[in-house]
Design an enzyme around this catalytic site. Structure first.
Site, PDB file in Angstrom:
ATOM      1  N   ARG A  87      -0.587  11.036  -7.218  1.00 53.81           N
ATOM      2  CA  ARG A  87      -1.291  10.972  -6.490  1.00 53.81           C
ATOM      3  C   ARG A  87      -2.520  10.645  -7.318  1.00 53.81           C
ATOM      4  O   ARG A  87      -2.090  11.188  -8.710  1.00 53.81           O
ATOM      5  CB  ARG A  87      -2.143  12.250  -5.338  1.00 53.81           C
ATOM      6  CG  ARG A  87      -3.985  11.330  -5.079  1.00 53.81           C
ATOM      7  CD  ARG A  87      -3.247  10.283  -3.762  1.00 53.81           C
ATOM      8  NE  ARG A  87      -4.528  10.610  -2.982  1.00 53.81           N
ATOM      9  CZ  ARG A  87      -4.601   9.434  -1.674  1.00 53.81           C
ATOM     10  NH1 ARG A  87      -3.535   8.508  -1.990  1.00 53.81           N
ATOM     11  NH2 ARG A  87      -6.058   9.227  -1.107  1.00 53.81           N
ATOM     12  N   THR A 361       0.957   1.402   2.547  1.00 49.34           N
ATOM     13  CA  THR A 361       1.951   3.030   2.211  1.00 49.34           C
ATOM     14  C   THR A 361       2.639   2.554   3.184  1.00 49.34           C
ATOM     15  O   THR A 361       2.722   1.664   3.740  1.00 49.34           O
ATOM     16  CB  THR A 361       1.115   3.637   3.253  1.00 49.34           C
ATOM     17  OG1 THR A 361      -0.730   4.477   2.795  1.00 49.34           O
ATOM     18  CG2 THR A 361       1.552   5.108   3.010  1.00 49.34           C
ATOM     19  N   THR A 379       2.374   4.462  -1.790  1.00 45.70           N
ATOM     20  CA  THR A 379       1.282   3.566  -1.013  1.00 45.70           C
ATOM     21  C   THR A 379      -0.036   2.768  -2.150  1.00 45.70           C
ATOM     22  O   THR A 379       0.106   3.693  -3.428  1.00 45.70           O
ATOM     23  CB  THR A 379       0.007   4.016   0.036  1.00 45.70           C
ATOM     24  OG1 THR A 379      -0.610   3.740   0.061  1.00 45.70           O
ATOM     25  CG2 THR A 379      -1.094   5.550  -0.966  1.00 45.70           C
ATOM     26  N   SER A 432      -5.851  12.233   0.466  1.00 44.38           N
ATOM     27  CA  SER A 432      -4.520  11.233   1.231  1.00 44.38           C
ATOM     28  C   SER A 432      -4.998  12.350   2.742  1.00 44.38           C
ATOM     29  O   SER A 432      -5.437  13.131   3.596  1.00 44.38           O
ATOM     30  CB  SER A 432      -4.316  11.749   0.759  1.00 44.38           C
ATOM     31  OG  SER A 432      -2.577  11.072   1.132  1.00 44.38           O
ATOM     32  N   SER A 433      -4.450  11.477   3.777  1.00 45.44           N
ATOM     33  CA  SER A 433      -3.445  11.605   5.579  1.00 45.44           C
ATOM     34  C   SER A 433      -2.039  11.624   4.803  1.00 45.44           C
ATOM     35  O   SER A 433      -1.446  12.021   5.737  1.00 45.44           O
ATOM     36  CB  SER A 433      -3.854  10.724   6.059  1.00 45.44           C
ATOM     37  OG  SER A 433      -5.384  10.907   6.434  1.00 45.44           O
ATOM     38  N   GLY A 453       0.132   4.568   7.347  1.00 46.66           N
ATOM     39  CA  GLY A 453      -0.730   4.403   8.557  1.00 46.66           C
ATOM     40  C   GLY A 453      -2.538   4.797   8.601  1.00 46.66           C
ATOM     41  O   GLY A 453      -2.975   4.754   9.425  1.00 46.66           O
TER      42      GLY A 453
HETATM   43  O1  DON Z   1      -3.645   8.599   1.444  1.00 44.12           O
HETATM   44  C1  DON Z   1      -4.287   8.230   2.922  1.00 44.12           C
HETATM   45  O2  DON Z   1      -4.136   8.426   3.429  1.00 44.12           O
HETATM   46  C2  DON Z   1      -4.606   5.963   2.031  1.00 44.12           C
HETATM   47  N1  DON Z   1      -4.371   5.826   1.119  1.00 44.12           N
HETATM   48  C3  DON Z   1      -2.781   6.295   3.095  1.00 44.12           C
HETATM   49  C4  DON Z   1      -3.248   4.090   3.142  1.00 44.12           C
HETATM   50  C5  DON Z   1      -2.258   3.785   4.350  1.00 44.12           C
HETATM   51  O3  DON Z   1      -1.534   4.910   5.011  1.00 44.12           O
HETATM   52  C6  DON Z   1      -1.982   2.068   4.301  1.00 44.12           C
HETATM   53  N2  DON Z   1      -1.613   1.807   5.415  1.00 44.12           N
HETATM   54  N3  DON Z   1      -0.922   1.417   6.295  1.00 44.12           N
END
Ligand code: DON
Length: 563
Positions: A87, A361, A379, A432-433, A453
């Site tokens: 990350r 992502t 991502t 993050s998710s 997402g």
């Molecule tokens: O880490 C995260 O949760 C976000 N930065 C993820 C971003 C993401 O999934 C964008 N895609 N649609």
């Protein structure tokens, strides 16, 4: 004879292996094909991971990257599982109120567009770390296909044409008119990125240091600082990826392995599955009013906990398994009623005591012939990240800083709120998710799954697991099935087109659920325009070891199984 050589090689690989058919599923056909080629040449799933990651950086610049970061969850053929956190980190000069004006208001766009949005990238460190621990082929062999791909170009798809057009003005504003991506690309055009091919070649020859020190590092810092950022060469030099204990828990006899903090994914997935474990959800039925109610109420409570408790575990003592404790989760669900929605204003985070120290992502899933399984989500954060394009290096930089909580109560791009645990601090990782996940059945790999997402990642993975193990769908059906999502705040259920019919919709409304059917055409407070939820790329292995794939038709995603 020439055609027989690959066939003979694949036969040899399969006959020496534990008998799984190697498979790769990713956002682009070129990347999946490269991963398969690497395994045909005798590489393992980790070698394939490096090659696929780089191929996505070339062909899928919306999210594939060397200027971003992510997480890997793996399970080896020896039965060992683990995870690597690559990350991004906040720059050393970052500070809590950096996105606020003198009146304490959030400065619009500062954490999403331009240099101030950029976190210190982790992808290159991550792939080298994986390669040094598990790789079997020389690193040059894993870089070469992408060096060629960047030099010779890839064909722009219709979806890419639209996504590029959508951000064209941002590219021009941030990088000027002459930048590689400040042009009108059409479906069928071949997009060549010579600078990226040179960059990849340098890194292949000189290792990860070539990215984090020296002229590439200088290019990154120059671009970031010129567009209003604070990253320094020291920040790049100090970057490190971290091996972390993954989250592990059981759901009805399955073992689930997923990502731990600084991703909220694994903990929330555990909370969600545990919250519904006591119900016969198979009987309630896929996307029935009752199963939606049950899952939404579990989601509401879990995301309230996310917002309060979660952040970078290297900065404060945070609860992990305490939040997945059976009794705790059961207690959280006590206020759930079949009659009426619990409103989110009635729900806050639960009370737990920290009892122990916890130690656009894209997602791709890989299995090799021995059953080594790799689940990677990576991502730049939102589409093309900060839009800052390192011209001389040929790559975009992330806008991951937006995943911090700029200010309590202020939603980020995904409508997520955060607390002190996820406030901006120097060198800290933003919450993050991302939920790269592997499910084991009888200690063998059964499902390798993940998705992009933003906030919807966790609920998408939750639904895929239920689609497979409760609703008995095939891998591809599980991926195709319409999804829904709730995240505590905003207090709405978003549902993909075709997810429910008008009868179910009105029953849910009568029970006080605010249902929004996709597409959402314009950005609103805490909710951005979107037409679908996630792009899941997953692999299922049945009890006889038969491998099947699910590549999401919502994107250009593609998978192959080597027979
Ligand atoms: O880490 C995260 O949760 C976000 N930065 C993820 C971003 C993401 O999934 C964008 N895609 N649609």
């Amino acid at each position: 004879m020439k055609n027989f050589i690959p066939i003979i090689l694949s036969f040899l690989i399969l006959s020496c292996s534990k008998g799984y058919n190697p498979a790769v599923v990713s956002a682009r056909k070129e990347a999946s094909d490269i991963g398969i080629e690497i395994m045909k040449k005798g590489g393992n799933a980790f070698d394939a991971m490096v090659a696929v990651h780089l191929a996505l950086a070339v062909t899928y610049p919306i999210a594939g990257n060397i200027g971003g970061g992510g997480f890997v969850v793996y399970h080896t053929s020896n039965g060992e599982s683990g995870s690597l956190d690559f990350r991004e980190k906040a720059p050393g000069n970052a500070f809590k109120n950096m996105y606020l004006d003198e009146n304490g208001g959030v400065i619009e766009g500062m954490s999403t567009l331009g240099g101030a949005a950029v976190g210190v990238p982790g992808s290159i460190a991550g792939i080298f770390e994986i390669h040094s621990k598990f790789g079997s082929l020389p690193i040059q062999d894993l870089f070469q296909p992408s060096i060629n791909l960047a030099k010779n170009g890839f064909v722009v798809t219709e979806k890419q044409e639209n996504a590029l057009k959508d951000k064209l003005q941002d590219f021009i504003n941030v990088n000027g008119k002459e930048s590689l991506f400040s042009k009108n690309y059409k479906q069928g055009d071949t997009l060549k990125n010579l600078q990226l091919s040179i960059t990849l070649d340098k890194i292949a020859k000189n290792g990860s240091k070539a990215f984090y020190e020296g002229d590439i590092a200088k290019m990154i810092v120059d671009e970031v600082q010129e567009s209003g950022g604070i990253m320094t060469v020291e920040d790049l030099k100090n970057y490190n990826s971290v091996w972390r204990d993954p989250i592990k828990f059981e759901y009805k006899g399955l073992e689930v392995i997923s990502m731990s903090l600084p991703s909220s994914g694994g903990i929330l997935l555990g909370q969600l599955l545990k919250a519904i474990e006591g119900y016969d959800i198979e009987k309630l039925g896929h996307n029935s009013v009752e199963s939606i109610q049950l899952m939404v109420e579990a989601e509401r409570r879990a995301y309230a906990d996310r917002s309060f408790y979660m952040g970078d575990p290297d900065f404060s003592k945070l609860p992990v398994y305490e939040l997945m404790d059976d009794e705790y989760v059961k207690k959280r669900m006590e206020s759930f009623s079949w009659e009426k929605a619990t409103t989110s204003s009635e729900v806050s985070h639960g009370e737990v005591k920290v009892t122990e120290e916890s130690d656009q992502t894209t997602h791709y899933s890989i299995i090799d012939g021995n059953g080594n399984s790799v689940s990677v989500t990576t991502t730049l954060n939102t589409n093309y990240g900060s839009k800052v394009f390192v011209e001389k290096g040929g790559f975009f930089l992330n806008n991951e800083m937006d995943d911090f909580s700029s200010k309590p109560g202020h939603p980020n791009s995904f409508g997520l709120l955060g607390s002190e645990a996820n406030s901006v601090e120097a060198n800290k990782r933003m919450l993050s998710s991302m939920t790269p996940t592997i499910v084991l059945k009888d200690n063998k790999p059964s499902l390798i799954v993940g998705t992009p997402g933003g906030s919807t990642i966790i609920t998408s993975v939750f639904q895929i697991i239920l689609n497979i193990y409760e609703f008995n769908m095939s891998m591809q059906e599980a991926v195709n099935a319409p999804r829904f999502h709730h995240q505590w705040l905003p207090d709405v259920v978003i549902i993909e087109e075709g997810g429910i019919d008008s009868v179910k919709d009105s029953i849910l409304r009568s029970k006080n659920y605010l249902v929004i059917s996709l597409p959402i055409k314009v950005d609103g407070p805490g909710m951005s325009a979107r037409s679908s939820i996630g792009k899941v790329d997953a692999i299922f292995i049945d009890e006889n070891g038969k491998v099947s794939i699910g590549a999401d038709p919502r994107g250009d995603d593609h998978g192959s199984v080597l027979k």
